[in-house]
Design a protein around this motif. Structure first.
Motif, PDB file in Angstrom:
ATOM      1  N   ASN A 272      12.683  27.647  45.949  1.00 54.21           N
ATOM      2  CA  ASN A 272      11.256  27.404  46.134  1.00 54.21           C
ATOM      3  C   ASN A 272      10.482  28.622  45.645  1.00 54.21           C
ATOM      4  O   ASN A 272      10.797  29.757  46.035  1.00 54.21           O
TER       5      ASN A 272
ATOM      6  N   LYS B 232       3.342  25.531  43.328  1.00 58.92           N
ATOM      7  CA  LYS B 232       4.660  25.582  43.967  1.00 58.92           C
ATOM      8  C   LYS B 232       5.628  24.711  43.192  1.00 58.92           C
ATOM      9  O   LYS B 232       5.287  23.620  42.740  1.00 58.92           O
TER      10      LYS B 232
ATOM     11  N   THR C 142       6.337  29.925  45.106  1.00 58.67           N
ATOM     12  CA  THR C 142       4.920  29.634  45.335  1.00 58.67           C
ATOM     13  C   THR C 142       4.082  30.801  44.842  1.00 58.67           C
ATOM     14  O   THR C 142       4.391  31.963  45.128  1.00 58.67           O
TER      15      THR C 142
END
Length: 831
Positions: free
Chosen positions: A315, A828, A317
């Motif tokens: 992930n 993201k 962001t």
């Protein structure tokens, strides 16, 4: 002969007594029990009724004497599956009835990542219960080997299944995954935003929905918390949570059993917990059970992710303030590692000028004529970074082991300058370093009982400086200067052992032990001179016991106590707890709780001579700093049907032992106070398909009395607010998502001296967000724009105003850190 008669009579009586006191002798070498009984019947006048074939199955090897017949039979049968009754002198021997217990114990997991789902709600054969921190549960039945199990966890589809008894079974829940258009599960119900358990003052929050709220994802945990009834949202407090009227330091935030001392939440852009590593949030507002202790306010229990054991995950962001990311990787089939970070790369604030009306200044003492407005140049600066690391593994038998580490650092400062008829400068700095680590081991025993051992350490180092100088603009001669610096460090070491014992299908017991050590160090300097140095160490041994009993279907009682023994105080403190729950129907439930709570470290307030409040950690010594004590009374009820939820809960708390340091010129004193808080929380939520709307209303009042007040006089506490309304909504228009939050608070009292309220401004804030989600092959993307403080209200933050001197007599107040009207963008991606 007459003389011998009494002697003969006495001899005859002794002979009879000796015959009655005759001992029963058994000498058997691997003889059948039936044969031993025959000898007893012939030699000692026993009378029996038994099945000869049954007793022939048991061999006896004994050489022992017994004073009575009952003790003889008890000894012979005590290790055999036989029982007896005595009827008219006859011993009736019969086989002991064998009670068959059917047991099931298992674990609740995320189907996609195999993450354990902690504190899941479930009913087994209509008996309500909850899983532990690792998703484990156990249930015993004496009537049926078939179990009907209903499992729910926020953000997941409800699982309704039937299984047979067995050990270490796995139950997999499917996440709602509202960001994926390919979801095909449509015949199951999903738990969405919030869920009240069958415990008073307890709510669970869906972390999966937090990212849809108006937040830039770096602070979605705190944003989700502040929208709950009973948790103060007005004032945008930065370093603590105020729950049901609790004071600073009286509520606790735990992440993987690590105590978080500061929330680092300036401008609501960054919170202390990285949302990318959060799996579960449970809020205990008050009236909680015996296994939770060491606080007199509320508790927020956050469980971190273990990391996927199926496949690697990434992930990333990026927004216009920070960059953050997480990576999880499986190690073998049963282990995983997770890493996450956040880092600011752009100064959150811009230099700005503030015009402050001189009507707020006493001009009668000013030198010369003052302009209508005073121009103040403000230059704030903020930096933040943190890091999380976690390793987790589990074994085939259900045992689990995890190591969780975290560190965070933030720096906040600003300068205020004024170049009018005098030159005044103010520099304010605050730096925080948070460290923490925990080791957790969970054991699942063969009988279905569970144990959990955790060892944790956490530190917070805080440094502040407050420098003010005033000098003539022409001569540059200083005629006022103040340089105050503070260093405050708090450490905590803790070890806790928790156990759950399944007794029967309607009863289980919980018991545990703990050891907690705190070290608090405070130093204050003024103009380079040490004016205060406090060092306090407190360690305490604790234990708890709780009986969880289901009286009938839907009605349960939890009764127990927590006991603490602070070694430095050499005194035992008892904390009894009691809670009841009634699930009247599938739609209606009621609950109530009462408890006594103790706290051995406290965040004392310091009132300076310019009427500013600061808070420092100190340990209780029962001399100048008493042990905090609070009594909680909670009662409530809820109604659920077809996506509609209505709940209402009221509370009354009385807390004793607040400490306050009073400093006024050359006068210093420590005063003790008490407070009383009472209020009502109302929560209404309605789901329309994938759309969700909710509103909450909190009515509350917190009053305090300190020794320097007039006797019997209670005034409103600094955080007292009568009304707070919070509303939110989420529209799912795939692939677009729209959300909005609105908060209204009736305001806190701003005092001049201890009893004169000079202002109580309302708080209004509207936030909104637009999110666009899409995927390309296996990569998921998310674009979002956040509109903060859409109405551009100049809200006053809780205890954040600074007094800026214009000369030695006059000063004005500016309010810092409140969220301005602004726009945040973020991007993201998830692999």
């Amino acid at each position: 002969m007459k003389a011998l008669s009494p002697l003969l009579l006495l001899f005859f009586i002794l002979l009879i007594s000796n015959s009655y006191a005759q001992k029963i002798e058994i000498n058997a070498n691997n003889e059948e029990l039936s044969e031993v009984f025959i000898d007893l019947r012939e030699n000692y006048n026993f009378q029996f009724s038994y099945n000869n074939d049954l007793l022939s199955n048991y061999l006896v090897n004994i050489h022992k004497s017994f004073p009575t017949k009952e003790k003889t039979i008890n000894f012979l049968l005590k290790k055999l599956p036989l029982n007896y009754e005595v009827s008219n002198g006859v011993f009736l021997i019969y086989p002991e009835e064998k009670i068959i217990q059917y047991r099931i114990f298992g674990q609740i997991l995320d189907k996609e990542s195999l993450e354990p789902l902690p504190f899941s709600h479930l009913t087994v054969n209509d008996q309500p219960m909850a899983s532990d921190e690792q998703g484990n549960f156990s249930f015993t039945s004496q009537t049926d080997s078939i179990f009907r199990i209903l499992i729910s966890h926020l953000g997941y589809f409800i699982e309704d299944t039937t299984v047979v008894s067995g050990d270490n079974q796995k139950f997999y829940l499917t996440a709602a995954s509202t960001d994926l258009p390919e979801v095909t599960v449509t015949d199951k119900i999903v738990q969405t935003f919030i869920k009240e358990g069958n415990q008073a003052g307890n709510i669970k929050l869906n972390t999966k929905i937090a990212g849809f709220l108006p937040t830039n994802n770096d602070n979605s945990v705190f944003e989700l918390l502040r929208m709950q009834p009973g948790i103060l949202a007005s004032g945008e407090q930065k370093n603590d949570l105020i729950i049901w009227g609790s004071y600073e330091g009286e509520s606790q935030v735990l992440f993987d059993n690590i105590t978080l001392w500061g929330l680092k939440n300036f401008y609501d852009d960054i919170g202390a917990v990285n949302p990318l590593v959060v799996k579960n949030i449970e809020v205990l507002k008050g009236g909680y059970e015996a296994k939770y202790a060491d606080r007199v306010g509320g508790i927020v229990y956050i469980t971190g992710k273990n990391g996927s054991r199926i496949k690697p995950g990434l992930n990333l962001t990026l927004n216009n303030i920070t960059a953050s990311g997480s990576y999880e990787h499986p190690i073998g089939k049963r282990s995983s590692i997770l890493m996450a970070f956040r880092q600011t790369y752009y100064n959150l604030f811009k230099d700005e000028q503030i015009k402050y009306a001189t009507t707020n200044v006493d001009q009668s003492n000013a030198a010369g004529n003052m302009p209508e407005y005073i121009q103040l140049d403000v230059a704030p600066d903020y930096k933040f970074h943190d890091l999380n690391l976690k390793f987790a593994t589990n074994w085939e038998n259900g045992d689990n082991f995890a190591i969780s580490l975290m560190t965070g650092e933030d720096r906040y400062s600003y300068d205020v300058t004024n170049d009018l008829y005098v030159n005044s400068k103010k520099h304010k700095f605050e730096g925080n370093n948070q460290y923490g680590g925990s080791i957790n081991y969970g054991k699942v025993w063969k009988n279905g009982n569970t144990s959990n051992l955790s060892v944790a350490r956490s530190d917070l180092n805080t440094k502040t400086s407050d420098i003010i100088s005033i000098h003539q603009t022409k001569t540059s001669t200083d005629f006022f200067r103040r340089d105050d610096r503070t260093y405050n460090n708090i450490k905590e070491y803790q070890a806790k052992l928790k156990n759950m014992f399944v007794i029967s299908e309607d009863q289980n017991l919980e018991a545990g032990l703990s050891y907690i050590y705190n070290d608090v160090d405070l130093r204050e300097d003024s103009l380079g001179i040490n004016v205060l140095h406090i060092n306090s160490k407190t360690d305490r041994i604790g234990g708890y016991f709780q009986n969880n009993l289901t009286i009938s279907n839907g009605f349960s009682i939890k009764a127990g106590f927590h006991a603490s023994y602070p070694i430095n105080l050499k005194k035992l403190y008892w904390e009894p707890r009691l809670s009841i729950s009634l699930i009247a129907t599938d739609r209606i439930s009621f609950n109530a709780a009462w408890g006594l709570y103790k706290q051995f470290i406290t965040k004392s307030s310091i009132v300076s001579d310019n009427e500013r409040y600061r808070y420092i950690w100190v340990g209780a010594d029962e001399k100048s700093v008493p042990v905090l004590e609070s009594i909680h009374n909670v009662i409530g009820g809820s109604y659920h049907y077809n996506g509609f939820t209505f709940s209402m809960e009221s509370y009354y708390k009385k807390t004793y032992g607040h400490t306050r340091y009073i400093r006024y010129r050359n006068f210093e004193d420590v005063v003790i106070g008490d407070s009383k808080s009472y209020g009502l929380d109302v929560f209404v939520k309605k789901d329309f398909g994938e759309h969700t709307f909710w509103v909450s209303y909190s009515l509350g009042k917190t009053e305090e009395h300190f020794e320097y007040f007039p006797e019997g006089y209670y005034r409103r506490a600094l955080h007292d607010q009568r009304h707070e309304i919070k509303a939110a909504g989420l529209l799912s228009l795939r692939p677009f998502y729209l959300s909005a939050n609105y908060i209204f608070g009736s305001g806190f009292p701003i005092y001049k001296r201890y009893n004169q309220v000079i202002a109580e401004p309302d708080y209004n804030r509207l936030d909104a967000a637009l999110i666009y989600k899409f995927s390309v092959k296996r990569v998921k993307y998310e674009l979002g724009v956040l509109f903060q403080n859409v109405l551009n209200r100049n809200n006053i933050t809780y205890e954040s105003y600074e007094r800026i001197p214009l000369d030695q007599i006059n000063s004005i107040s500016i309010f810092t850190e409140s969220v301005p009207s602004s726009i945040r963008f973020y991007f993201k991606l998830t692999i």
